[in-house]
Design a protein around this motif. Structure first.
Motif, PDB file in Angstrom:
ATOM      1  N   ARG A  14       0.834  -1.208   0.000  1.00 40.46           N
ATOM      2  CA  ARG A  14       0.000   0.000   0.000  1.00 40.46           C
ATOM      3  C   ARG A  14       0.865   1.254   0.000  1.00 40.46           C
ATOM      4  O   ARG A  14       0.504   2.271  -0.594  1.00 40.46           O
ATOM      5  N   HIS A  15       1.996   1.198   0.658  1.00 39.01           N
ATOM      6  CA  HIS A  15       2.847   2.363   0.758  1.00 39.01           C
ATOM      7  C   HIS A  15       3.533   2.629  -0.572  1.00 39.01           C
ATOM      8  O   HIS A  15       3.978   1.723  -1.267  1.00 39.01           O
ATOM      9  N   GLY A  19       1.115  -1.216  -5.449  1.00 36.96           N
ATOM     10  CA  GLY A  19       0.139  -2.186  -5.918  1.00 36.96           C
ATOM     11  C   GLY A  19       0.584  -3.621  -5.704  1.00 36.96           C
ATOM     12  O   GLY A  19       1.758  -3.910  -5.499  1.00 36.96           O
ATOM     13  N   GLU A  20      -0.373  -4.520  -5.762  1.00 39.01           N
ATOM     14  CA  GLU A  20      -0.082  -5.947  -5.587  1.00 39.01           C
ATOM     15  C   GLU A  20       0.498  -6.520  -6.876  1.00 39.01           C
ATOM     16  O   GLU A  20       0.138  -6.094  -7.976  1.00 39.01           O
ATOM     17  N   ALA A  21       1.390  -7.490  -6.750  1.00 38.06           N
ATOM     18  CA  ALA A  21       2.023  -8.099  -7.924  1.00 38.06           C
ATOM     19  C   ALA A  21       0.991  -8.821  -8.778  1.00 38.06           C
ATOM     20  O   ALA A  21       0.078  -9.480  -8.266  1.00 38.06           O
ATOM     21  N   ARG A  69       2.200  -4.803 -11.866  1.00 35.56           N
ATOM     22  CA  ARG A  69       1.533  -4.565 -10.588  1.00 35.56           C
ATOM     23  C   ARG A  69       0.135  -3.999 -10.822  1.00 35.56           C
ATOM     24  O   ARG A  69      -0.099  -3.307 -11.816  1.00 35.56           O
ATOM     25  N   LEU A  70      -0.756  -4.320  -9.900  1.00 32.59           N
ATOM     26  CA  LEU A  70      -2.155  -3.912 -10.044  1.00 32.59           C
ATOM     27  C   LEU A  70      -2.338  -2.495  -9.492  1.00 32.59           C
ATOM     28  O   LEU A  70      -2.598  -2.302  -8.311  1.00 32.59           O
ATOM     29  N   THR A  71      -2.201  -1.525 -10.371  1.00 34.82           N
ATOM     30  CA  THR A  71      -2.290  -0.125  -9.957  1.00 34.82           C
ATOM     31  C   THR A  71      -3.354   0.654 -10.710  1.00 34.82           C
ATOM     32  O   THR A  71      -3.745   1.733 -10.284  1.00 34.82           O
ATOM     33  N   VAL A 142      -6.851  -3.642  -6.729  1.00 34.32           N
ATOM     34  CA  VAL A 142      -6.413  -2.279  -7.064  1.00 34.32           C
ATOM     35  C   VAL A 142      -6.913  -1.297  -6.022  1.00 34.32           C
ATOM     36  O   VAL A 142      -6.156  -0.476  -5.490  1.00 34.32           O
ATOM     37  N   SER A 143      -8.181  -1.375  -5.705  1.00 34.88           N
ATOM     38  CA  SER A 143      -8.765  -0.463  -4.717  1.00 34.88           C
ATOM     39  C   SER A 143      -8.091  -0.589  -3.363  1.00 34.88           C
ATOM     40  O   SER A 143      -7.825   0.414  -2.694  1.00 34.88           O
TER      41      SER A 143
END
Length: 238
Positions: A14-15, A19-21, A69-71, A142-143
């Motif tokens: 989050r920082h 985003g998550e891989a 990454r999920l951004t 993403v959210s």
């Protein structure tokens, strides 16, 4: 304070909104597709490569939108991702229904292939419901990393990290309120595994109606696979 404790608030994706891989979600999806391709012919609801091809067509643009990454998230992205999970889930539940029908009415004699098919359906059940929880909880992956907590949708699940703020210091340092922790795909796959083996929630509680309904469907499907299908297959082998 140790370095790990001191850095607790900057370790999480989050920082910096990293985003998550993307890779774990792709691997899980491809695993579910592969398991479907390996099912016996009589458990398929369409020609063997039709649904996997459709699933791959849905997966490719999702990777193109967020390759690493999920951004980024658009309405089309949400529709595609949820449709992909729905197609995998419905095809697997249909395979389970056909498998049960074959056992009850068709007098299946090939117990060994039946055991393998039951395992494939059970594993796919774990993967697809893990993906579903991951896609829906708090607005999706993403959210969860890109939106401030105050703007996140209501949670579908309550994790132990969400209520550890008042625990002993070394536990509290990794809690949601302290380190800005949010769940990733691994956490939702863990929920799926425990729900498919214990047939009930363990340390993560469903909060929303849809989460409870999905966990109910998953538990019933896993119970049918474990008790009816596998038990019948073992009896055939004797």
């Amino acid at each position: 304070m140790s370095r790990n404790r001191a850095n607790a608030q900057i370790r999480h994706p989050r920082h910096k909104r990293r985003g998550e891989a993307r890779l774990p979600g792709v691997i899980a999806t491809l695993a579910a597709i592969t398991l479907y391709l390996a099912l016996p012919e009589q458990l398929l609801i369409a020609p063997r490569y039709v649904l996997p091809a459709l699933e791959l067509l849905l997966l490719i643009p999702l990777i193109a939108i967020n390759p690493k990454r999920l951004t980024r998230q658009t309405k089309a992205f949400r529709v595609l991702s949820l449709t992909l999970v729905a197609v995998i889930a419905m095809s697997n539940l249909a395979a389970l229904g056909i498998l049960v029908h074959e056992l009850v009415y068709a007098g299946v004699k090939d117990g060994r292939s039946l055991l393998v098919a039951a395992l494939q359906v059970w594993l796919t059940n774990i993967i697809v419901f893990g993906l579903a929880y991951w896609e829906l909880d708090r607005g999706g992956p993403v959210s969860r990393t890109q939106s401030p907590r105050a703007e996140l949708p209501l949670a579908d699940f309550r994790f132990s990290q969400d209520e550890n703020d008042d625990a002993v210091q070394e536990v509290a340092d990794g809690a949601s309120g302290t380190s800005d922790w949010v769940p990733t795909l691994t956490d939702y796959l863990y929920i799926s595994v425990t729900n498919s083996t214990a047939f009930s929630p363990t340390d993560t509680m469903p909060l929303s109606t849809r989460a409870k309904l999905m966990m109910t469907v998953q538990s019933v499907a896993a119970l049918m696979t474990s008790l009816l299908v596998i038990a019948r297959a073992v009896s055939i082998l004797r």
